[in-house]
Write a protein that holds these residues in place. Structure first.
Motif, PDB file in Angstrom:
ATOM      1  N   ALA A   1      -5.149   7.551  -1.058  1.00  0.00           N
ATOM      2  CA  ALA A   1      -4.723   8.890  -1.226  1.00  0.00           C
ATOM      3  C   ALA A   1      -5.716   9.688  -0.310  1.00  0.00           C
ATOM      4  CB  ALA A   1      -5.294   9.366  -2.617  1.00  0.00           C
TER       5      ALA A   1
ATOM      6  N   TYR B   1       0.929  -1.058  -0.032  1.00  0.00           N
ATOM      7  CA  TYR B   1       0.134   0.019  -0.060  1.00  0.00           C
ATOM      8  C   TYR B   1       0.733   1.229  -0.025  1.00  0.00           C
ATOM      9  CZ  TYR B   1      -4.255  -2.549   1.028  1.00  0.00           C
ATOM     10  OH  TYR B   1      -5.646  -3.241   1.002  1.00  0.00           O
ATOM     11  N   SER B   2       0.429   2.185  -0.714  1.00  0.00           N
ATOM     12  CA  SER B   2       1.105   3.440  -0.767  1.00  0.00           C
ATOM     13  C   SER B   2      -0.054   4.229  -0.048  1.00  0.00           C
ATOM     14  CB  SER B   2       1.415   4.014  -2.182  1.00  0.00           C
ATOM     15  OG  SER B   2       1.463   5.499  -2.199  1.00  0.00           O
TER      16      SER B   2
ATOM     17  N   ALA C   1       4.274   3.057  -8.418  1.00  0.00           N
ATOM     18  CA  ALA C   1       3.548   1.794  -9.027  1.00  0.00           C
ATOM     19  C   ALA C   1       3.990   1.263 -10.044  1.00  0.00           C
ATOM     20  CB  ALA C   1       1.984   2.542  -9.300  1.00  0.00           C
TER      21      ALA C   1
ATOM     22  N   THR D   1      -2.951   2.409  -4.057  1.00  0.00           N
ATOM     23  CA  THR D   1      -3.079   3.744  -3.379  1.00  0.00           C
ATOM     24  C   THR D   1      -4.034   4.246  -2.271  1.00  0.00           C
ATOM     25  OG1 THR D   1      -1.392   4.692  -5.266  1.00  0.00           O
ATOM     26  CG2 THR D   1      -2.556   6.418  -3.784  1.00  0.00           C
TER      27      THR D   1
ATOM     28  N   SER E   1      -0.705   8.605   0.595  1.00  0.00           N
ATOM     29  CA  SER E   1      -0.007   9.748  -0.215  1.00  0.00           C
ATOM     30  C   SER E   1      -1.062  10.911   0.098  1.00  0.00           C
ATOM     31  CB  SER E   1       0.080   9.634  -1.855  1.00  0.00           C
ATOM     32  OG  SER E   1       1.120   8.422  -1.862  1.00  0.00           O
TER      33      SER E   1
ATOM     34  N   ALA F   1       2.967   8.832  -6.784  1.00  0.00           N
ATOM     35  CA  ALA F   1       2.749   7.717  -7.107  1.00  0.00           C
ATOM     36  C   ALA F   1       3.367   6.805  -8.288  1.00  0.00           C
ATOM     37  CB  ALA F   1       1.116   7.721  -7.326  1.00  0.00           C
TER      38      ALA F   1
ATOM     39  N   TYR G   1      -3.826   6.193 -12.965  1.00  0.00           N
ATOM     40  CA  TYR G   1      -2.693   7.249 -12.984  1.00  0.00           C
ATOM     41  C   TYR G   1      -2.788   7.922 -14.113  1.00  0.00           C
ATOM     42  CZ  TYR G   1      -1.847   4.230  -8.814  1.00  0.00           C
ATOM     43  OH  TYR G   1      -1.963   3.474  -7.648  1.00  0.00           O
TER      44      TYR G   1
END
Length: 288
Positions: free
Chosen positions: A205, A84-85, A191, A203, A87, A187, A107
């Motif tokens: 966000a 997981y990101s 990714a 992501t 951001s 990102a 994206y």
């Protein structure tokens, strides 16, 4: 089935999660250079976790100065199976308000000064990226947000700009016209590299502000972003804890786990041995 190891890339509020068991910072060396920081190894209610501060502790790295290849390689070497990101982003849509969380599914890449691939001359690969987010990871996050009562949106397109400056009004309006929902700076290529490393990726966000298209928010400033980030910290902790608590024990099938099948174009006898050696963690499964 093997046990999952959940990786999380994000800021300082992310790795300060209460309730971590046996936390330990470990330096992971990478042939791609120096990662942003050591990786925090811990467990949470039995699940193995790995946290990497994307900008380094103390936020010492700019979005363009991050070694994204070393970060992803180090996470793979640390045993991460799902990533997981987390951001901070600006919103390009009225209904995605500061404080909301968005689980994006697409994206738009507007970066230009970053290394975007592990592969290149001596070992060429073309990896599919049409569906860049793991549906499984996004669904787990969405259900966790519902249980936590966190305002959120499922789906959306995130523009990644180079930075470190924020957008001009013309750029912001242009991204809106393209159908984008959010804008951030980190990102990508993260990714893309995760896909090349066969890591399912999603992501989370966190909206900190409206981008400068908004007539009432036409000047984006760091103070506003930081204030909303701090307000989001409690929700971020709650969400990550609930994701970890509910995460499947056992590896869930995902197309990203076999992303390199048929992707390597260079004939075995023509591959650069030095590059192949650097790819041991990322692509060893298909290059061995």
């Amino acid at each position: 089935m093997a046990d999952p190891v959940l990786g999380i890339v994000g800021g300082s509020g992310v790795y300060d999660l209460p309730g971590l068991e046996a936390p330990e910072w470990r330096v992971i060396e990478s042939p791609w250079g120096e990662p942003s920081d050591a990786i925090l190894h811990a467990r949470f209610e039995g699940l193995a976790l790995r946290f990497l501060p994307r900008h380094g502790r103390g936020h010492r790295l700019s979005p363009s100065g991050i070694n994204y290849r070393a970060n992803i390689d180090a996470l793979k070497r640390a045993g991460v199976t799902d990533l997981y990101s987390v951001s901070a982003v600006g919103s390009l849509r009225e209904d995605m308000a500061p404080g909301d969380f968005v689980f994006v599914d697409q994206y738009l890449d507007r970066t230009f000064a970053r290394e975007t691939s592990f592969f290149g001359n001596g070992c060429v690969a073309h990896v599919g990226f049409g569906h860049p987010v793991s549906p499984h990871l996004a669904t787990v996050a969405q259900r966790a947000a519902e249980r936590c009562g966190i305002p959120h949106h499922m789906g959306g397109t995130l523009v990644t700009m180079e930075g470190p400056q924020f957008s001009t009004r013309a750029e912001s309006e242009g991204y809106r016209a393209m159908g984008a929902h959010l804008i951030g700076m980190t990102a990508l290529p993260e990714a893309k590299l995760a896909r090349e490393a066969e890591l399912p990726y999603a992501t989370i966000a966190m909206v900190t502000d409206y981008d400068c298209w908004h007539p009432d928010h036409d000047h984006v400033d760091v103070a506003t972003v930081i204030a909303t980030l701090k307000a989001n910290t409690a929700n971020a902790h709650a969400l990550i804890a609930e994701i970890a608590r509910s995460f499947p024990r056992g590896i869930v099938p995902d197309a990203a786990r076999v992303a390199l099948e048929g992707a390597i174009m260079t004939a075995p006898g023509k591959r650069d041995p030095a590059l192949v050696a650097r790819l041991d963690a990322v692509a060893g499964r298909v290059l061995a």
